[in-house]
Scaffold this motif. Structure first.
Motif, mmCIF file in Angstrom:
data_model
loop_
_atom_site.group_PDB
_atom_site.id
_atom_site.type_symbol
_atom_site.label_atom_id
_atom_site.label_comp_id
_atom_site.label_asym_id
_atom_site.label_seq_id
_atom_site.Cartn_x
_atom_site.Cartn_y
_atom_site.Cartn_z
ATOM 1 N N ARG A 45 0.356 -1.104 -0.449
ATOM 2 C CA ARG A 45 0.290 0.281 -0.233
ATOM 3 C C ARG A 45 0.874 1.331 -0.081
ATOM 4 O O ARG A 45 1.400 1.655 0.674
ATOM 5 C CB ARG A 45 -1.251 0.127 1.080
ATOM 6 N N LEU A 46 0.592 2.046 -1.459
ATOM 7 C CA LEU A 46 2.069 3.126 -0.749
ATOM 8 C C LEU A 46 1.123 4.081 -0.010
ATOM 9 O O LEU A 46 2.561 5.300 0.169
ATOM 10 C CB LEU A 46 1.783 3.833 -2.936
ATOM 11 N N ASP A 47 0.180 4.439 0.068
ATOM 12 C CA ASP A 47 -0.049 5.214 1.155
ATOM 13 C C ASP A 47 0.166 5.121 2.808
ATOM 14 O O ASP A 47 0.853 5.888 2.814
ATOM 15 C CB ASP A 47 -1.172 5.675 1.409
ATOM 16 N N SER A 48 0.412 3.823 2.614
ATOM 17 C CA SER A 48 0.938 3.565 4.074
ATOM 18 C C SER A 48 2.108 3.820 4.274
ATOM 19 O O SER A 48 3.210 4.217 5.375
ATOM 20 C CB SER A 48 0.803 2.515 4.039
ATOM 21 N N HIS A 52 19.226 -0.437 -12.855
ATOM 22 C CA HIS A 52 18.589 0.401 -13.734
ATOM 23 C C HIS A 52 18.293 1.516 -12.576
ATOM 24 O O HIS A 52 18.464 2.082 -11.898
ATOM 25 C CB HIS A 52 17.038 -0.095 -13.615
ATOM 26 N N THR A 53 17.932 2.625 -13.886
ATOM 27 C CA THR A 53 18.166 4.060 -13.357
ATOM 28 C C THR A 53 16.770 4.271 -12.265
ATOM 29 O O THR A 53 16.517 5.689 -11.660
ATOM 30 C CB THR A 53 17.660 5.113 -14.522
ATOM 31 N N ASP A 54 15.818 3.712 -11.921
ATOM 32 C CA ASP A 54 14.327 4.137 -11.562
ATOM 33 C C ASP A 54 14.374 5.540 -11.886
ATOM 34 O O ASP A 54 13.389 5.719 -10.447
ATOM 35 C CB ASP A 54 15.015 3.472 -10.384
ATOM 36 N N THR A 109 6.399 3.929 -8.811
ATOM 37 C CA THR A 109 6.923 2.538 -8.990
ATOM 38 C C THR A 109 8.601 2.455 -8.254
ATOM 39 O O THR A 109 9.236 3.708 -8.571
ATOM 40 C CB THR A 109 6.532 2.063 -10.048
ATOM 41 N N THR A 110 8.529 1.212 -8.003
ATOM 42 C CA THR A 110 9.945 0.838 -8.287
ATOM 43 C C THR A 110 11.023 1.587 -9.599
ATOM 44 O O THR A 110 11.951 1.699 -9.637
ATOM 45 C CB THR A 110 10.369 -0.606 -8.299
#
Length: 302
Positions: A74-77, A128-130, A147-148
């Motif tokens: 959960r990104l909000d968390s 990876h650059t992310d 996102t990642t």
């Protein structure tokens, strides 16, 4: 490594180890980086506190702050719970060294550090650059912008980093999109591929980074997939042709002159870690970062 927990309230620790056990849960085949902090801690029991080729390391003033309480997936968390938790660490005067977690776990660390120090110079070791464009091919129209793959894109959008003073090192491998390095450069980042990185001696890397980050506090972000899978198989997205353990540790030691105010070690995935080798190498990376922080601060005080 059996480090103590902080006092309550914290009594001025110099360095705080903090776990952010989070992954977004959208990887098509490798879910498990949320277990990274505990796995790294478990493997750290195999380490001794002194680095024989660098002199003794006094672990006094270093605490294990524990894990941020949040809900993986959960990104909000992640944003609502991890950002204030890291801000508390920074307010204590400690330098946070964060155990991830996937690449999104870096984002609340950047928010907390930038709030205290202003825009950061990021030194990012990763395959990876992310720093990808917002919407990858085939993504839903309402796809989550963090996102990642977009951590460092969002960091520029929010003004958390100074991209002109930041650099991605060790980039290589396959991607779902074209021109990902070009996009990172358009954002202002410098990008060095793995081939370009290993062509440098550690002293040359020191000179490059001291010049490139000049005038900015530095956040060191170390994704374990910068190592070759032969050294670190237990990561979320392994890419062949990476650093050997010896090369990676040598480059870490080249970072002592930088003004590092925070660090994270990301993407250890325990379900994919053969024999715990990736967790043990990640624990060694953490120990090297601690030594680098101590040595660098001592040199600057002198």
């Amino acid at each position: 490594m059996s480090l103590p927990a902080p006092d309550d309230p914290p009594d001025g620790p110099e360095i705080a180890i903090v776990g952010i056990g989070f992954d977004v849960g959208t990887h098509p085949s490798r879910i498990g980086a949320r277990g990274g902090p505990g796995h790294i801690r478990q493997q750290s029991r195999l380490l001794r506190p002194h680095l024989a080729d660098r002199g003794p390391l006094d672990l006094g003033g270093i605490v294990d702050w524990g894990d941020v309480r949040l809900t993986p997936g959960r990104l909000d968390s992640l944003l609502d719970d991890a950002t204030p938790a890291l801000a508390e660490v920074v307010a204590s005067g400690a330098v946070p060294v964060v155990l991830g977690g996937d690449g999104t776990a870096t984002f609340p660390v950047l928010r907390a550090l930038a709030a205290a120090h202003g825009p950061l110079a990021v030194v990012h070791f990763d395959a990876h650059t992310d720093a990808y464009p917002d919407a990858p091919p085939g993504a839903d129209a309402g796809a989550e912008p963090l996102t990642t793959a977009t951590t460092f894109t969002r960091a520029v959008d929010e003004g958390l980093v100074d991209p002109a003073r930041s650099i991605h090192l060790g980039v290589r491998g396959t991607t779902f999109q074209t021109e990902v390095c070009a996009h990172a450069r358009r954002l202002g980042y410098a990008v060095r591929t793995t081939d370009e990185l290993v062509a440098l001696a550690p002293a040359e890397l020191t000179d490059l980074l001291v010049t490139h980050t000049a005038g900015r506090p530095v956040h060191l972000s170390w994704d374990m997939d910068v190592f070759d899978p032969a050294a670190a198989p237990g990561v979320a997205t392994p890419e062949w042709g990476g650093l050997s353990a010896r090369e990676g540790l040598a480059f870490l030691r080249a970072l002592e002159p930088l003004d590092i105010v925070g660090a994270d070690v990301a993407t250890v995935s325990p379900p994919h870690d053969l024999g715990g080798t990736t967790g043990l190498l990640a624990a060694r990376v953490v120990l090297e970062i601690v030594h680098t922080l101590r040595a660098g601060r001592g040199a600057r005080r002198a």
